[in-house]
Design an enzyme around this catalytic site. Structure first.
Site, PDB file in Angstrom:
ATOM      1  N   HIS A 208       0.264  10.652  -3.449  1.00  0.00           N
ATOM      2  CA  HIS A 208       0.407   9.578  -2.452  1.00  0.00           C
ATOM      3  C   HIS A 208       0.059   8.221  -3.058  1.00  0.00           C
ATOM      4  CE1 HIS A 208      -3.992   9.318  -1.483  1.00  0.00           C
ATOM      5  NE2 HIS A 208      -3.995  10.620  -1.683  1.00  0.00           N
TER       6      HIS A 208
ATOM      7  N   ASP B 186      -0.887   5.444  -1.283  1.00  0.00           N
ATOM      8  CA  ASP B 186      -1.869   4.611  -0.572  1.00  0.00           C
ATOM      9  C   ASP B 186      -3.305   4.987  -0.938  1.00  0.00           C
ATOM     10  OD1 ASP B 186      -1.483   7.097   0.827  1.00  0.00           O
ATOM     11  OD2 ASP B 186      -2.623   6.277   2.499  1.00  0.00           O
TER      12      ASP B 186
ATOM     13  N   ASP C 167      -7.948   8.473  -6.484  1.00  0.00           N
ATOM     14  CA  ASP C 167      -7.285   9.165  -5.379  1.00  0.00           C
ATOM     15  C   ASP C 167      -6.264   8.193  -4.809  1.00  0.00           C
ATOM     16  OD1 ASP C 167      -6.569  10.547  -3.116  1.00  0.00           O
ATOM     17  OD2 ASP C 167      -8.506  10.364  -2.110  1.00  0.00           O
TER      18      ASP C 167
ATOM     19  N   GLU D 127      -0.948   8.609   3.389  1.00  0.00           N
ATOM     20  CA  GLU D 127      -1.602   9.919   3.411  1.00  0.00           C
ATOM     21  C   GLU D 127      -2.986   9.799   4.028  1.00  0.00           C
ATOM     22  OE1 GLU D 127      -3.937  13.430   1.851  1.00  0.00           O
ATOM     23  OE2 GLU D 127      -4.351  11.307   1.709  1.00  0.00           O
ATOM     24  N   GLU D 128      -3.654   8.706   3.684  1.00  0.00           N
ATOM     25  CA  GLU D 128      -5.069   8.547   4.064  1.00  0.00           C
ATOM     26  C   GLU D 128      -5.272   8.245   5.542  1.00  0.00           C
ATOM     27  OE1 GLU D 128      -7.244   9.434   2.101  1.00  0.00           O
ATOM     28  OE2 GLU D 128      -6.747   8.922   0.016  1.00  0.00           O
TER      29      GLU D 128
ATOM     30  N   ASP E 203      -3.627  16.040  -5.994  1.00  0.00           N
ATOM     31  CA  ASP E 203      -4.475  15.290  -5.065  1.00  0.00           C
ATOM     32  C   ASP E 203      -5.823  15.975  -4.841  1.00  0.00           C
ATOM     33  OD1 ASP E 203      -5.206  13.316  -3.306  1.00  0.00           O
ATOM     34  OD2 ASP E 203      -3.919  13.977  -1.679  1.00  0.00           O
TER      35      ASP E 203
ATOM     36  N   HIS F 219     -13.059   8.285  -1.958  1.00  0.00           N
ATOM     37  CA  HIS F 219     -13.427   7.641  -0.689  1.00  0.00           C
ATOM     38  C   HIS F 219     -14.842   7.081  -0.718  1.00  0.00           C
ATOM     39  CE1 HIS F 219     -10.177  10.017   1.765  1.00  0.00           C
ATOM     40  NE2 HIS F 219      -9.770   9.703   0.545  1.00  0.00           N
TER      41      HIS F 219
HETATM   42 ZN   LIG Z   1      -5.759  11.802  -1.850  1.00  0.00          ZN
END
Ligand SMILES: [Zn+2]
Length: 379
Positions: free
Chosen positions: A77, A79, A107, A140-141, A164, A353
């Site tokens: 992904h 984003d 990520d 995705e997030e 991922d 994150h």
């Molecule tokens: Zn991810």
């Protein structure tokens, strides 16, 4: 073949391009350009129109030298979460970390880097490989939104690999299903000092229901959480409304159903018991619940094609591969719902994150090596 230097350079380029969810326009253009230069035909879809973003999912098609082999899909992904703008990174031996007050965006830019590196290797070396389809998703997030609006008719592949996760020696074959659950509780407002007996405190009522609820880790397959509570407008008003947002997840759909029902039941058996009488009229607390399936589980057997391929490829590289279950959903869950069997592979990202996020460069290299071997052994 796989070049660590080239990968590191690409990774550092990618994390310089801000791409918070819905703002993938810039990185999208960069990747379209890269894919075209690598000889892929490129399409974009209109997933962004549904989410108010800048660009849709990107789909790249690489014609194999041996199109008789099954088509493989690679996914990552584009984003990132916040704070993810103006990322500045430092490289210390085998580690890349962010030096500013942001995430690193490994990520999922480590996943994108691994995929691009494999495409480069395929261009340089003319060994025999089948068709390859690359799907770079948006959003995705923020609820797997790009994957959710992806039309599987845009690809021919029936299985693939989503880059991922963390450890490049682990193959994610199990991921939970999740329900989002929203409770809206209605009470009755009244002046908190002058006439509290005429009010029904929605916050208090909700707390009684919540206190009966099993939350946290329910069993080894199931978790539940209430994460957001909103209600009330002033200290001196008995609140007539509160909204509570939560979720439940499980690898087992029956257990997911049981936990969700249990959470509903806590409200059902509690809320109606609260009532007041004002001017001979009875008022009762009430509630509404909304349950949405966020995504369905992944459950791939050891003899499914992507799991077998990843296992064999790892072994061929002399690595000890392991299949694992994880507690979170990703684009792979959504691809699975759309009939594309997808396992999740690790890329060397760590602590995603968070501002402590870091990338292990040698693990990112291992991810690319595994992918390349998968392409090689696919037949
Ligand atoms: Zn991810």
């Amino acid at each position: 073949m796989i070049s660590r230097d080239r990968m590191l350079e690409e990774f550092l380029n990618l994390i310089k391009i801000d791409s918070i969810s819905k703002k993938e326009g810039k990185i999208g253009k960069y990747l379209i350009d890269k894919l075209k230069k690598l000889g892929l035909a490129v399409k974009t879809d209109d997933a962004h129109k549904k989410v108010g973003g800048e660009i849709g999912n990107i789909i790249g098609y690489l014609k194999g030298t041996d199109p008789g082999k099954p088509t493989i899909i690679f996914n990552a992904h584009m984003d990132t979460v916040t704070p993810g703008e103006g990322i500045k990174a430092v490289v210390e031996d085998d580690i890349v970390r962010s030096v500013s007050d942001t995430i690193l965006a490994s990520d999922d830019k480590s996943g994108i880097t691994a995929i691009l590196e494999v495409l480069r290797c395929l261009k340089e070396n003319n060994f025999s490989y089948g068709n390859i389809e690359v799907v770079f998703t948006i959003c995705e997030e923020i609820g797997l939104k790009g994957a959710k609006s992806f039309d599987p008719g845009l690809v021919k592949g029936k299985f693939g690999f989503s880059l991922d996760s963390t450890n490049p020696d682990k193959i994610v074959v199990k991921a939970p299903a999740a329900n989002t659950i929203t409770f809206k509780v209605e009470g009755r407002s009244a002046h908190a000092g002058m006439a509290p007996e005429q009010g029904i405190n929605a916050i208090y009522v909700a707390s009684k229901a919540i206190s009966k609820m099993r939350l946290g880790r329910i069993d080894d397959e199931t978790t539940a959480n209430l994460g957001i509570i909103n209600g009330g407008i002033a200290r001196n008003i008995v609140p007539n409304f509160v909204e509570i947002k939560g979720e439940a997840r499980s690898h087992n759909l029956e257990k997911l159903e049981t936990q969700t029902k249990h959470m509903e039941e806590c409200f059902k058996s509690t809320i109606g018991n609260f009532k007041v009488k004002v001017d001979n009229k009875e008022y009762r607390a009430s509630y509404k619940v909304d349950v949405q399936r966020e995504y369905n589980p992944i459950k791939l057997s050891d003899d499914s094609l992507p799991v077998k391929l990843a296992m064999e490829s790892g072994k061929a590289l002399g690595r000890k591969m392991e299949t694992i279950a994880i507690g979170g959903g990703s684009d792979a869950n959504i691809f699975g719902e759309k009939g594309i069997q997808m396992v999740v592979l690790g890329t060397g990202m760590n602590k995603p994150h968070t501002k402590e996020e870091y990338l292990v460069i040698s693990d990112m290299v291992k991810a690319a090596e595994l992918l390349l071997k998968i392409v090689e052994l696919n037949k």
